[in-house]
Design a protein around this motif. Structure first.
Motif, PDB file in Angstrom:
ATOM      1  N   MET A  15       0.298  32.142  52.863  1.00  0.00           N
ATOM      2  CA  MET A  15       0.153  31.168  54.280  1.00  0.00           C
ATOM      3  C   MET A  15       1.118  30.663  54.432  1.00  0.00           C
ATOM      4  O   MET A  15       1.790  29.488  53.524  1.00  0.00           O
ATOM      5  CB  MET A  15      -1.108  31.063  54.262  1.00  0.00           C
ATOM      6  N   CYS A  16       2.304  30.167  54.913  1.00  0.00           N
ATOM      7  CA  CYS A  16       3.340  28.995  55.165  1.00  0.00           C
ATOM      8  C   CYS A  16       2.166  27.767  55.046  1.00  0.00           C
ATOM      9  O   CYS A  16       2.135  27.994  56.500  1.00  0.00           O
ATOM     10  CB  CYS A  16       4.167  29.327  56.192  1.00  0.00           C
ATOM     11  N   THR A  17       2.891  26.549  55.163  1.00  0.00           N
ATOM     12  CA  THR A  17       2.346  25.745  55.730  1.00  0.00           C
ATOM     13  C   THR A  17       3.932  24.822  57.143  1.00  0.00           C
ATOM     14  O   THR A  17       5.384  25.227  57.430  1.00  0.00           O
ATOM     15  CB  THR A  17       2.698  24.241  55.010  1.00  0.00           C
ATOM     16  N   ILE A  18       3.437  24.057  57.531  1.00  0.00           N
ATOM     17  CA  ILE A  18       4.220  23.286  59.583  1.00  0.00           C
ATOM     18  C   ILE A  18       5.417  23.271  58.703  1.00  0.00           C
ATOM     19  O   ILE A  18       6.775  23.503  59.259  1.00  0.00           O
ATOM     20  CB  ILE A  18       3.338  22.686  59.515  1.00  0.00           C
ATOM     21  N   VAL A  19       5.018  22.238  57.835  1.00  0.00           N
ATOM     22  CA  VAL A  19       6.389  22.032  56.887  1.00  0.00           C
ATOM     23  C   VAL A  19       7.368  22.912  55.672  1.00  0.00           C
ATOM     24  O   VAL A  19       8.627  22.429  56.065  1.00  0.00           O
ATOM     25  CB  VAL A  19       6.117  20.180  54.974  1.00  0.00           C
ATOM     26  N   SER A  20       6.303  23.439  55.601  1.00  0.00           N
ATOM     27  CA  SER A  20       8.216  24.937  54.632  1.00  0.00           C
ATOM     28  C   SER A  20       8.242  25.576  56.092  1.00  0.00           C
ATOM     29  O   SER A  20       9.382  26.371  55.936  1.00  0.00           O
ATOM     30  CB  SER A  20       7.436  25.736  54.040  1.00  0.00           C
ATOM     31  N   MET A  21       7.399  26.153  56.991  1.00  0.00           N
ATOM     32  CA  MET A  21       8.141  26.201  58.163  1.00  0.00           C
ATOM     33  C   MET A  21       9.260  25.725  59.669  1.00  0.00           C
ATOM     34  O   MET A  21      10.478  25.948  59.326  1.00  0.00           O
ATOM     35  CB  MET A  21       7.666  26.629  59.594  1.00  0.00           C
ATOM     36  N   LEU A  22       9.312  24.580  59.063  1.00  0.00           N
ATOM     37  CA  LEU A  22       9.983  22.976  59.697  1.00  0.00           C
ATOM     38  C   LEU A  22      11.442  23.016  58.867  1.00  0.00           C
ATOM     39  O   LEU A  22      12.263  23.129  59.356  1.00  0.00           O
ATOM     40  CB  LEU A  22       9.390  22.252  59.623  1.00  0.00           C
ATOM     41  N   GLY A  23      11.232  23.005  57.100  1.00  0.00           N
ATOM     42  CA  GLY A  23      12.477  23.268  56.763  1.00  0.00           C
ATOM     43  C   GLY A  23      13.323  24.793  56.899  1.00  0.00           C
ATOM     44  O   GLY A  23      14.554  24.656  56.627  1.00  0.00           O
ATOM     45  N   ASN A  24      12.743  25.595  57.084  1.00  0.00           N
ATOM     46  CA  ASN A  24      12.717  27.379  56.982  1.00  0.00           C
ATOM     47  C   ASN A  24      13.963  27.533  58.430  1.00  0.00           C
ATOM     48  O   ASN A  24      15.390  27.601  58.257  1.00  0.00           O
ATOM     49  CB  ASN A  24      12.617  27.919  57.790  1.00  0.00           C
ATOM     50  N   GLU A  25      13.777  26.299  59.285  1.00  0.00           N
ATOM     51  CA  GLU A  25      14.216  26.385  60.840  1.00  0.00           C
ATOM     52  C   GLU A  25      15.161  25.373  61.222  1.00  0.00           C
ATOM     53  O   GLU A  25      16.237  25.333  61.985  1.00  0.00           O
ATOM     54  CB  GLU A  25      13.164  25.697  62.221  1.00  0.00           C
ATOM     55  N   LEU A  26      15.258  24.373  60.263  1.00  0.00           N
ATOM     56  CA  LEU A  26      16.218  23.496  59.600  1.00  0.00           C
ATOM     57  C   LEU A  26      17.668  23.660  59.658  1.00  0.00           C
ATOM     58  O   LEU A  26      18.389  24.056  59.864  1.00  0.00           O
ATOM     59  CB  LEU A  26      15.552  22.096  59.452  1.00  0.00           C
ATOM     60  N   ARG A  27      17.368  24.913  57.922  1.00  0.00           N
ATOM     61  CA  ARG A  27      18.506  25.263  57.775  1.00  0.00           C
ATOM     62  C   ARG A  27      18.674  26.538  58.646  1.00  0.00           C
ATOM     63  O   ARG A  27      20.595  26.396  58.869  1.00  0.00           O
ATOM     64  CB  ARG A  27      17.695  26.348  56.342  1.00  0.00           C
ATOM     65  N   LYS A  28      17.876  26.809  59.522  1.00  0.00           N
ATOM     66  CA  LYS A  28      18.479  28.763  60.437  1.00  0.00           C
ATOM     67  C   LYS A  28      19.391  27.282  61.748  1.00  0.00           C
ATOM     68  O   LYS A  28      20.365  27.809  61.993  1.00  0.00           O
ATOM     69  CB  LYS A  28      17.431  29.147  61.034  1.00  0.00           C
ATOM     70  N   TYR A  29      19.232  26.361  62.000  1.00  0.00           N
ATOM     71  CA  TYR A  29      19.818  25.889  62.734  1.00  0.00           C
ATOM     72  C   TYR A  29      21.199  24.997  62.901  1.00  0.00           C
ATOM     73  O   TYR A  29      22.404  24.304  63.066  1.00  0.00           O
ATOM     74  CB  TYR A  29      19.157  24.886  63.787  1.00  0.00           C
ATOM     75  N   ARG A  30      20.817  24.560  61.123  1.00  0.00           N
ATOM     76  CA  ARG A  30      21.949  23.987  60.833  1.00  0.00           C
ATOM     77  C   ARG A  30      23.571  24.802  60.199  1.00  0.00           C
ATOM     78  O   ARG A  30      24.388  25.054  60.771  1.00  0.00           O
ATOM     79  CB  ARG A  30      21.367  23.553  59.453  1.00  0.00           C
ATOM     80  N   GLU A  31      23.144  26.550  59.830  1.00  0.00           N
ATOM     81  CA  GLU A  31      23.928  27.082  59.730  1.00  0.00           C
ATOM     82  C   GLU A  31      24.530  27.778  61.050  1.00  0.00           C
ATOM     83  O   GLU A  31      25.673  27.782  60.884  1.00  0.00           O
ATOM     84  CB  GLU A  31      22.847  28.292  58.690  1.00  0.00           C
ATOM     85  N   LYS A  32      23.240  27.981  61.896  1.00  0.00           N
ATOM     86  CA  LYS A  32      23.775  28.181  63.639  1.00  0.00           C
ATOM     87  C   LYS A  32      25.043  27.327  63.786  1.00  0.00           C
ATOM     88  O   LYS A  32      26.079  27.903  64.950  1.00  0.00           O
ATOM     89  CB  LYS A  32      22.853  28.558  64.407  1.00  0.00           C
ATOM     90  N   ALA A  33      25.187  26.440  63.564  1.00  0.00           N
ATOM     91  CA  ALA A  33      25.685  24.956  64.501  1.00  0.00           C
ATOM     92  C   ALA A  33      27.136  24.908  63.807  1.00  0.00           C
ATOM     93  O   ALA A  33      27.472  24.334  63.753  1.00  0.00           O
ATOM     94  CB  ALA A  33      25.438  24.045  64.229  1.00  0.00           C
ATOM     95  N   GLY A  34      27.397  25.468  62.576  1.00  0.00           N
ATOM     96  CA  GLY A  34      28.274  26.474  61.575  1.00  0.00           C
ATOM     97  C   GLY A  34      28.632  24.795  60.568  1.00  0.00           C
ATOM     98  O   GLY A  34      30.161  24.367  60.252  1.00  0.00           O
ATOM     99  N   LEU A  35      26.837  24.068  60.224  1.00  0.00           N
ATOM    100  CA  LEU A  35      27.955  23.097  59.606  1.00  0.00           C
ATOM    101  C   LEU A  35      26.748  23.088  58.453  1.00  0.00           C
ATOM    102  O   LEU A  35      25.757  23.574  57.660  1.00  0.00           O
ATOM    103  CB  LEU A  35      26.639  21.960  60.212  1.00  0.00           C
ATOM    104  N   THR A  36      27.556  22.558  56.905  1.00  0.00           N
ATOM    105  CA  THR A  36      26.948  22.446  55.794  1.00  0.00           C
ATOM    106  C   THR A  36      25.805  21.348  55.666  1.00  0.00           C
ATOM    107  O   THR A  36      26.202  20.024  57.039  1.00  0.00           O
ATOM    108  CB  THR A  36      27.751  21.687  54.684  1.00  0.00           C
ATOM    109  N   GLN A  37      25.548  21.053  54.883  1.00  0.00           N
ATOM    110  CA  GLN A  37      24.589  20.087  54.682  1.00  0.00           C
ATOM    111  C   GLN A  37      24.630  18.777  54.495  1.00  0.00           C
ATOM    112  O   GLN A  37      24.367  17.204  54.851  1.00  0.00           O
ATOM    113  CB  GLN A  37      23.635  20.591  53.307  1.00  0.00           C
ATOM    114  N   GLU A  38      26.195  19.073  53.568  1.00  0.00           N
ATOM    115  CA  GLU A  38      26.981  17.356  53.856  1.00  0.00           C
ATOM    116  C   GLU A  38      26.991  16.962  55.364  1.00  0.00           C
ATOM    117  O   GLU A  38      27.068  16.163  55.726  1.00  0.00           O
ATOM    118  CB  GLU A  38      28.033  17.500  53.053  1.00  0.00           C
TER     119      GLU A  38
END
Length: 74
Positions: free
Chosen positions: A1-24
Motif C-alpha cells: 500500500m502506497c503512502t500519501i508521501v510516496s504518491m506525492l513524490g511519484n506525481e511530482l516526478r511525473k509533472y516535472r518530467e511532463k514540464a521537460g525539467l531536470t531536477q536541477e
C-alpha cells in the motif's frame, strides 16, 4: 500500500518530467536545492506548503492539480 508521501513524490516526478525539467532546473526555478527535489521524489522528505506552491509554479501547474492527482490515487 502506497503512502500519501510516496504518491506525492511519484506525481511530482511525473509533472516535472511532463514540464521537460531536470531536477536541477526545477530546483533553480523554485529556489530550492536540487538534492531536496531528489529527496521529495524519492519520498525521503515532505514539502512545506510554501515549497509545494513554488514547485508547482515552476512546473506551470496549480498545487490543486498535483494534489488532485494524489487524491485520485489514494
Amino acid at each position: 500500500m502506497c503512502t500519501i508521501v510516496s504518491m506525492l513524490g511519484n506525481e511530482l516526478r511525473k509533472y516535472r518530467e511532463k514540464a521537460g525539467l531536470t531536477q536541477e532546473e526545477l530546483a533553480f526555478q523554485a529556489g530550492i536545492h536540487r538534492t531536496y527535489v531528489s529527496l521529495l521524489e524519492r519520498d525521503k522528505k515532505s514539502p512545506t506548503i510554501d515549497t509545494l506552491f513554488r514547485l508547482c509554479d515552476a512546473m506551470g501547474i496549480s498545487a490543486n492539480e498535483l494534489i488532485k492527482q494524489v487524491e485520485k490515487k489514494r
